[in-house]
Design an enzyme around this catalytic site. Structure first.
Site, PDB file in Angstrom:
ATOM      1  N   ASP A  52      -1.752  -1.172   5.968  1.00 51.38           N
ATOM      2  CA  ASP A  52      -1.823  -0.406   7.508  1.00 51.38           C
ATOM      3  C   ASP A  52      -3.293  -0.360   7.920  1.00 51.38           C
ATOM      4  O   ASP A  52      -3.542   0.089   8.779  1.00 51.38           O
ATOM      5  CB  ASP A  52      -1.195   0.933   7.179  1.00 51.38           C
ATOM      6  CG  ASP A  52      -1.843   1.998   6.300  1.00 51.38           C
ATOM      7  OD1 ASP A  52      -2.076   1.666   5.210  1.00 51.38           O
ATOM      8  OD2 ASP A  52      -2.096   3.231   6.911  1.00 51.38           O
ATOM      9  N   ASP A  81       0.983  -1.136   0.110  1.00 50.73           N
ATOM     10  CA  ASP A  81      -0.035  -0.027   0.019  1.00 50.73           C
ATOM     11  C   ASP A  81       0.973   1.374   0.092  1.00 50.73           C
ATOM     12  O   ASP A  81       1.999   1.140   0.213  1.00 50.73           O
ATOM     13  CB  ASP A  81      -0.816  -0.108   1.125  1.00 50.73           C
ATOM     14  CG  ASP A  81      -1.540   1.116   1.322  1.00 50.73           C
ATOM     15  OD1 ASP A  81      -2.378   1.431   0.474  1.00 50.73           O
ATOM     16  OD2 ASP A  81      -1.749   1.619   2.405  1.00 50.73           O
ATOM     17  N   ASP A 138       0.017   5.153   0.897  1.00 50.59           N
ATOM     18  CA  ASP A 138      -0.473   6.130   2.165  1.00 50.59           C
ATOM     19  C   ASP A 138      -0.360   5.376   3.371  1.00 50.59           C
ATOM     20  O   ASP A 138      -1.108   4.424   3.434  1.00 50.59           O
ATOM     21  CB  ASP A 138      -1.699   6.668   2.031  1.00 50.59           C
ATOM     22  CG  ASP A 138      -1.893   7.743   0.591  1.00 50.59           C
ATOM     23  OD1 ASP A 138      -1.246   8.695   0.675  1.00 50.59           O
ATOM     24  OD2 ASP A 138      -1.988   7.114  -0.481  1.00 50.59           O
TER      25      ASP A 138
END
Length: 228
Positions: free
Chosen positions: A174, A12, A14
């Site tokens: 996250d 991922d 961001d």
């Protein structure tokens, strides 16, 4: 001969590879100011990111006075994206250990991929400005496959595997969008505790949690034996 147990590691963007909170926060506050809403502090941005730009704005609007009509939200989202694109890499930096970790994976013969819910052209622009694009075999955004196919649906991760021809992929993220997509795609998922976690990291549903990128390679090695 390389014998690392995963031939592909997807990331991922961001809150996983990059701390984009400063630039996202400034763009979000620009949009909120146009709506006459108060700004959010940078630390608050961590709780708002996940699922794409529009959802980030909707969460901020709900916290600051309530949602707006769909037409107004769409117009504000466009203003947010335009501002963000124009200021995309002023404050953004890789998380500690990220570059060394990617170097180490590449040295093991591992293919790297980037799969984000950020619009693909924004992800590419950001990675280009930071000099990171060439590290990834494929860059996939939330709009790459069209509307309705972003994480937590498995579609983007399945495309990652299809494009790279990977036989043993892993994914690093996250948020629950990342773990949900990985679980639906049948791909082991490592959660980073330092990102934009939308729940306590150990409750996000990943296979394992790390606190620093120095831990990723040994963690993946151990994870391979658990998921074989």
């Amino acid at each position: 001969m390389h014998n690392f147990p995963f031939d592909l590691v997807g990331f991922d963007l961001d809150g996983t590879l990059l701390d984009t909170s400063g630039d996202l926060g400034e763009a979000l506050n620009h949009a909120l100011s146009l709506a006459g809403r108060p700004p959010v502090a940078r630390q608050e941005v961590y709780a708002l990111v996940g699922g794409g730009t529009k959802l980030m704005l909707q969460r901020a609007l709900e916290r600051s006075g309530g949602p707006l009509p769909e037409e107004e939200t769409a117009a504000l989202t466009a203003q947010l994206v335009a501002y963000y694109e124009a200021h995309i890499a002023q404050h953004t930096q890789p998380y500690a250990g990220a570059l060394a970790m990617m170097d180490a994976l590449a040295a093991q013969g591992v293919t790297l991929a980037l799969v984000t819910n950020k619009l693909e052209h924004l992800a590419r622009k950001l990675l280009d400005e930071l000099g990171l694009s060439s590290r990834f075999a494929t860059i996939i955004g939330g709009d790459t496959l069209g509307a309705g196919r972003a994480k937590p649906k498995p579609d983007l991760l399945q495309l990652m595997v299809e494009r790279t021809g990977a036989r043993r992929p892993a994914y690093v993220g996250d948020t629950s969008f990342d773990t949900g997509a990985a679980r639906a795609a049948g791909i082991p998922c490592v959660v980073v505790s330092f990102g934009f976690c939308d729940a306590p990291p150990h409750e996000l549903g990943g296979n394992v949690v790390i606190d620093h990128f120095d831990e990723l390679i040994p963690t993946l090695t151990k994870l391979a034996t658990q998921t074989a």
